[in-house]
Design an enzyme around this catalytic site. Structure first.
Site, short mmCIF file in Angstrom:
data_model
loop_
_atom_site.label_atom_id
_atom_site.label_comp_id
_atom_site.label_asym_id
_atom_site.label_seq_id
_atom_site.Cartn_x
_atom_site.Cartn_y
_atom_site.Cartn_z
CD GLU A 6 -0.86 -1.66 -6.39
OE1 GLU A 6 0.08 -1.59 -5.58
OE2 GLU A 6 -1.88 -0.98 -6.33
CG HIS A 11 -5.10 4.57 -3.53
ND1 HIS A 11 -5.29 4.72 -4.88
CD2 HIS A 11 -4.35 3.44 -3.39
CE1 HIS A 11 -4.67 3.74 -5.53
NE2 HIS A 11 -4.10 2.95 -4.65
CG HIS A 15 -5.07 -1.91 -2.78
ND1 HIS A 15 -4.27 -1.36 -1.81
CD2 HIS A 15 -4.70 -1.30 -3.95
CE1 HIS A 15 -3.44 -0.48 -2.37
NE2 HIS A 15 -3.70 -0.42 -3.66
CG HIS A 46 0.22 2.29 -2.27
ND1 HIS A 46 0.81 1.16 -2.76
CD2 HIS A 46 -0.97 2.38 -2.92
CE1 HIS A 46 0.04 0.61 -3.68
NE2 HIS A 46 -1.05 1.33 -3.79
#
Lengths: 233, 233, 233, 233
Positions: free
Chosen positions: C75, C96, C94, C165
């Site tokens: 990603e 979760h 980034h 996500h």
């Protein structure tokens, strides 16, 4: 088991209950004298996590210290009066275990949601101090009479809630009382979380009794873990 | 991978599952024998966090120990019967993972709320022991028949709930089964929290399957972290 | 700040995000090259908590590695395309992050509930991968086009959710992006908890903007703490 | 108690409040000068967990530093104006304690749910900065006037909430203020959890007052534990 080993276990129980999130700076655990059923051991007024062997005091069932010593817990009558009322009980945990308290102040009954909570049976009774002590107490079991009233609410149960205060867990041994104090907290957390997902299927009476009987044979397994964690080995 | 390395991984899996909050004093994890599909390895009856190499026992698919040894887990039939029913499965985790249990006792289906829960597919099936064992069990999978019934509920799924008890996670490898046990717990916590904010958009079937396929290639990444945490290095 | 010091900070940022509960075995953080705006630094495909200096790779804005090396994150386009679209951004996280995900899958907007969440402004936008990638993705930003679409949803915001996500946090510096990733998680937890107590008074637009401007001057204070915790000193 | 011992306790209070989850990178605690009622001690602008003796500064009730020194907290007026308004107060804690904030932004009053929250009395007042500072502040108590307004909302209470920001706890001693900051957080968590189980029976006014009076005699017990935890002994 020698008396010295029992006292060591009592010290461990204090540390375990803190480490597993059942007690914080407050709460206490006692064990009945193995040779004199009219006596019990309990720490002086101190946070459970810092209890040492030399902090353990001996009491009679009036909750008077056998030897002159340091300041005892105000609420030692919880222990003395339960030992007097329940000959089968050899250990008592009193705590303000956080997930349990919400059940003490609302109409929701604490019930066995999984096999490890089987000892909760048909649900934990709730002690309302206003009934025995009137509407202006400081919430504490600071007299023998309040201890008697609490023991009466407990009846033959393994666990009882105290409204706006906490709970008591009892057992035939230190390990069993500690097991119940820890898994009542876990059961309460699970039940609170489940209650927002939908209607809960609790263990029925037979499942609860059978699961509890099985678990009573298993108390050594988690105890070994809990003890290892507090001993740092 | 040598057998010795596999046993080391099994010991690590025990410690990881405790450290990541999936098991406590109870729960167990097994791995199928890499050279004999009719055998599996599982610790003796002991808390996962304290398992050592020498605690690992070998069982056949009847869940009988190959060599006379210490007391095995009462519920070893969970492992034996799943290995018998599912030739693709090489590792099994049984736990009482706390966020998962509320889904086992309410009508709310555990579904994939984010990509890491993709293996939950269309939602986890629920094993109701009353159907196979009647209304008076002690909730445990203590017979081969109950193990067969549980394996039947699991079917071809990666994860199944056990009402009022816990769950099983299976995988083609130890790493995958551990991954699923850990992320089922995370997914359950997220889903319970999301359920009070509004209606949830879950992964659809294609998203769940595709995410699971991607994640299956990624199990080494978190395993490296989890292993480092329990090895203290 | 030398490039070596920046890379050290990037390694620290990886460890901090794990230690503060924003990333687990997954998630990543990057920083733009201070002298070449068309390049950025990001670890190879590895759990953030175990990242070392030698794991850091350099990428161009196509998200191609400058030097042949180990496997990069699938990603990485999250980073490259945000750096391309947002010249003001010098760091991207980034994750979760668990409390945030429920807001990505329900109709509830993540809004600033206290001053430290001021950077959320009028509420975080939500990226729905089905719009750019169709209904059968694996949920990952695994192509430049998906990265472009995510950057477009982010627009000029400091933080965006990704349905089912996770999220992205951006900043003018590593410290600011890390601050935002951590306090978005805190804000989400507070908001979820508040939502069950009653209707919430959020910060209004002026309060949010003013609080954010003040906090931007304060990012060194928690960073010093977070860094101390991961350095063990 | 010597001044040096008091400063040591102030340093410990900083560390304890972090360790017990009341402050994070932000928040602060002060103590009144024991010999000069018009002065108080407070750390320079730094995260509480990393405060050392040499970070402690002395201020007058205008919240001006007695000696030229490092940058002070923007919000030191919280302390100065409460000391001016409340001669009985000798210690002040300001925090963004997470369980408390939801009560600051919803219509739900924070009330004593168990004996250790007795100091909350009839419920904590809420400071709305829009009333004193208008609709465009940055939420901070960055002026003497805002400090005066906050002290006025606090009135004679032990604890006050600040909408969209945090809270203040006051006490006749450091130990009492720290006790209140910690147990307000615990009480808030219990109350939020109980609120989803049913209607709550709170402590009545007499129970709250009596419990608070008892607890005021007990502050040494948890302090000993909290201090041991931060000293690592």
């Amino acid at each position: 088991m020698t008396l010295a080993a029992l006292i060591d276990d009592l010290v461990s129980a204090n540390h375990i209950l803190y480490n597993e999130g059942v007690v914080d700076g407050f709460g206490h655990v006692s064990v009945r004298h193995p040779e004199r059923a009219d006596r019990y051991f309990l720490a002086r007024s101190i946070a459970p996590a810092v209890v040492k062997r030399e902090d353990i005091m001996e009491f009679d069932l009036e909750s008077d210290a056998i030897e002159r010593g340091p300041r005892p817990y105000l609420e030692r009558f919880i222990h003395g009066e339960i030992y007097r009322a329940r000959r089968d009980v050899h250990a008592v945990v009193h705590s303000h275990s956080p997930s349990v308290i919400p059940f003490s102040v609302t109409g929701t009954r604490l019930q066995p949601i999984f096999h490890l909570g089987g000892f909760l049976g048909a649900g934990a009774p709730i002690f309302e101090i206003r009934e025995a002590g009137g509407p202006e107490t400081d919430m504490l079991i600071r007299t023998p009479d309040l201890g008697v009233a609490l023991a009466s609410t407990l009846g033959s149960a393994a666990y009882a809630l105290m409204r706006g205060h906490g709970s008591v867990a009892v057992g035939v041994s230190l390990k069993q009382a500690v097991f119940r104090a820890i898994y009542a907290e876990v059961n309460a957390r699970l039940q609170a979380n489940a209650s927002r997902l939908g209607e809960i299927t609790f263990l029925n009476a037979a499942e609860a009794a059978n699961a509890a009987a099985t678990n009573d044979q298993m108390v050594d397994r988690p105890w070994e873990l809990w003890k290892k964690r507090v001993s740092g080995s």
